[in-house]
Design a protein around this motif. Sequence first.
Motif, mmCIF file in Angstrom:
data_model
loop_
_atom_site.group_PDB
_atom_site.id
_atom_site.type_symbol
_atom_site.label_atom_id
_atom_site.label_comp_id
_atom_site.label_asym_id
_atom_site.label_seq_id
_atom_site.Cartn_x
_atom_site.Cartn_y
_atom_site.Cartn_z
ATOM 1 N N THR A 72 -22.172 -119.344 -60.119
ATOM 2 C CA THR A 72 -22.838 -120.548 -60.749
ATOM 3 C C THR A 72 -22.811 -121.729 -60.044
ATOM 4 N N HIS A 73 -21.446 -121.959 -59.494
ATOM 5 C CA HIS A 73 -21.296 -123.324 -58.828
ATOM 6 C C HIS A 73 -20.942 -122.829 -57.234
ATOM 7 N N GLU A 100 -31.509 -74.476 -59.490
ATOM 8 C CA GLU A 100 -31.221 -74.818 -57.980
ATOM 9 C C GLU A 100 -31.462 -76.286 -57.696
ATOM 10 N N ILE A 101 -31.833 -77.155 -58.688
ATOM 11 C CA ILE A 101 -31.855 -78.420 -58.565
ATOM 12 C C ILE A 101 -31.123 -79.299 -59.402
ATOM 13 N N ASP A 102 -30.361 -80.245 -58.535
ATOM 14 C CA ASP A 102 -29.315 -81.148 -59.051
ATOM 15 C C ASP A 102 -29.918 -82.409 -59.639
ATOM 16 N N ASN A 103 -29.789 -83.427 -58.867
ATOM 17 C CA ASN A 103 -30.321 -84.862 -59.298
ATOM 18 C C ASN A 103 -31.954 -84.953 -58.557
ATOM 19 N N VAL A 104 -32.516 -85.560 -59.557
ATOM 20 C CA VAL A 104 -34.249 -85.567 -59.136
ATOM 21 C C VAL A 104 -34.439 -87.235 -59.256
ATOM 22 N N TYR A 105 -34.575 -87.984 -57.868
ATOM 23 C CA TYR A 105 -34.612 -89.329 -57.942
ATOM 24 C C TYR A 105 -36.308 -89.713 -57.813
ATOM 25 N N SER A 106 -36.453 -90.647 -58.671
ATOM 26 C CA SER A 106 -37.872 -91.027 -58.664
ATOM 27 C C SER A 106 -37.928 -92.859 -58.233
ATOM 28 N N PHE A 107 -38.705 -93.341 -57.324
ATOM 29 C CA PHE A 107 -38.978 -94.654 -57.336
ATOM 30 C C PHE A 107 -39.761 -95.141 -58.443
ATOM 31 N N THR A 108 -39.122 -96.224 -59.242
ATOM 32 C CA THR A 108 -39.798 -96.726 -60.477
ATOM 33 C C THR A 108 -40.003 -98.317 -60.209
ATOM 34 N N PRO A 109 -41.415 -98.579 -60.018
ATOM 35 C CA PRO A 109 -41.353 -100.277 -60.141
ATOM 36 C C PRO A 109 -41.284 -101.090 -61.495
ATOM 37 N N ASP A 110 -40.200 -101.020 -62.004
ATOM 38 C CA ASP A 110 -40.042 -101.707 -63.484
ATOM 39 C C ASP A 110 -38.936 -102.577 -63.822
ATOM 40 N N THR A 111 -38.363 -103.043 -62.623
ATOM 41 C CA THR A 111 -37.291 -103.833 -62.952
ATOM 42 C C THR A 111 -37.921 -105.544 -62.267
ATOM 43 N N GLU A 112 -37.277 -106.480 -62.927
ATOM 44 C CA GLU A 112 -37.418 -108.050 -62.624
ATOM 45 C C GLU A 112 -36.182 -108.915 -62.263
ATOM 46 N N ALA A 113 -36.653 -109.829 -61.694
ATOM 47 C CA ALA A 113 -35.417 -110.570 -61.395
ATOM 48 C C ALA A 113 -35.925 -112.287 -61.116
ATOM 49 N N ASN A 114 -35.093 -113.153 -61.361
ATOM 50 C CA ASN A 114 -35.549 -114.563 -61.456
ATOM 51 C C ASN A 114 -34.228 -115.366 -60.989
ATOM 52 N N PHE A 115 -34.500 -116.468 -60.181
ATOM 53 C CA PHE A 115 -33.360 -117.122 -59.642
ATOM 54 C C PHE A 115 -33.975 -118.759 -60.055
ATOM 55 N N ASN A 116 -32.945 -119.471 -60.443
ATOM 56 C CA ASN A 116 -33.320 -120.926 -60.620
ATOM 57 C C ASN A 116 -31.913 -121.734 -60.017
ATOM 58 N N ALA A 117 -32.215 -122.828 -59.573
ATOM 59 C CA ALA A 117 -31.094 -123.484 -58.856
ATOM 60 C C ALA A 117 -31.274 -125.135 -58.887
ATOM 61 N N LEU A 118 -30.339 -125.635 -59.113
ATOM 62 C CA LEU A 118 -30.288 -127.407 -58.647
ATOM 63 C C LEU A 118 -29.686 -127.333 -57.426
ATOM 64 N N LEU A 119 -30.197 -128.078 -56.645
ATOM 65 C CA LEU A 119 -29.626 -128.518 -55.313
ATOM 66 C C LEU A 119 -29.484 -129.913 -55.167
ATOM 67 N N ALA A 120 -28.115 -130.197 -54.636
ATOM 68 C CA ALA A 120 -27.914 -131.529 -54.482
ATOM 69 C C ALA A 120 -27.150 -131.864 -52.987
ATOM 70 N N LEU A 132 -22.454 -133.346 -47.653
ATOM 71 C CA LEU A 132 -21.941 -132.572 -48.980
ATOM 72 C C LEU A 132 -23.133 -131.801 -49.677
ATOM 73 N N ASN A 133 -22.797 -130.696 -50.113
ATOM 74 C CA ASN A 133 -23.837 -129.840 -50.753
ATOM 75 C C ASN A 133 -23.217 -129.243 -52.071
ATOM 76 N N TYR A 134 -24.205 -129.156 -53.123
ATOM 77 C CA TYR A 134 -23.903 -128.543 -54.185
ATOM 78 C C TYR A 134 -24.767 -127.786 -55.026
ATOM 79 N N THR A 135 -24.600 -126.610 -55.228
ATOM 80 C CA THR A 135 -25.893 -125.671 -56.025
ATOM 81 C C THR A 135 -25.276 -125.416 -57.194
ATOM 82 N N TYR A 136 -26.173 -125.580 -58.178
ATOM 83 C CA TYR A 136 -25.756 -125.100 -59.717
ATOM 84 C C TYR A 136 -26.840 -124.149 -59.690
#
Length: 327
Positions: free
Chosen positions: A115-116, A41-61, A75-79
């Motif tokens: 990227t650019h 009687e049960i199809d999908n079972v979803y669980s909130f799992t705190p196991d992902t990561e992310a990062n962001f790095n940028a050069l701003l000009a 004039l703006n440029y982001t790498y």
Amino acid sequence: LQVQQALPKKWVATVGYQGSSSHDLLRIKNLIYFYPKPSTEIDNVYSFTPDTEANFNALLAQLQHQFSNGLAINLNYTYSKSIDDVSAEGPGFTTNQTYPIDLATERGPSDFDATHNVSAYGLWNIPIFRDRSGFLGKTLGGWQINGVFEFHTGFPWTPVADNICPVLGASTLCPLRPIGYNGGAGDKHNTEAFLPPPPNMSTNPNGNFPNPSTTYFKLQESGTSPDFPGIGRNVFRGPRYSDIDFSFVKEFGLPNTSFMGEGANLQFRANFFNAFNKLNLAPFTFGSNSTIISYGPETNPTPNSLFGTATTGLAGRVVELEARFVF
């Protein structure tokens, strides 16, 4: 972190770094891929799992200048580079992982990574009767022109196939990343490279995949469980984007009254978005016709003629007329 330097001729340059690191972010994990089905009687079972990561790095000009004749430019440029395991929260097809039992295989460029990124804008207060405060200044002056240029490189996307949907846990998993890459794909990012095939042709000869899509990848052929992915998530790049917008403004000064005050005026503005009506193609979405390598049957999959091509375009020229009373 930014450093700003005044340059000759009243130019100002800014160079900086922006970064972030995120840990223990939530993803919604479908437990049906990890355990036997607990009940019919049960199809999908979803669980909130705190196991992902992310990062962001940028050069701003940034380079900016204010001219004496009412003209200002910037004039703006982001790498940059954004990396994560999944780029959106919530259950749904677009957030499905192609090999959820090993989170490390999902780490790659974010779906929104570009990227650019270049932007430039200019503002010109036209000096026609600009310094006149009387009737002529209020009626014949007050002209302004603005222009904005935007450019960024394409967003990443993941090739997948659904010629076979192997069993994982208590369900089947589709679509899947290929188990190998044979090489030979192009690396073009101009609009022409992502247009659909011409009439009476199965592929776009000017595209990144001029041969049938199945010649570039090794697909899973059999087995009761999915094979390990042979390519990473978001390893290809979609069409780049560029756009020029304009606006023309005319301001009429109004008489000074006790109700409206000294600076009351009428503004009439004409905005031109994508002023030159340039064709920009929509980014690829997960599991769309643009990213599906092939369709069934399992032993002899049929190449997808739309693989690696965009199926829709973004908005063309839009003209917006605006009137505003300011007091």
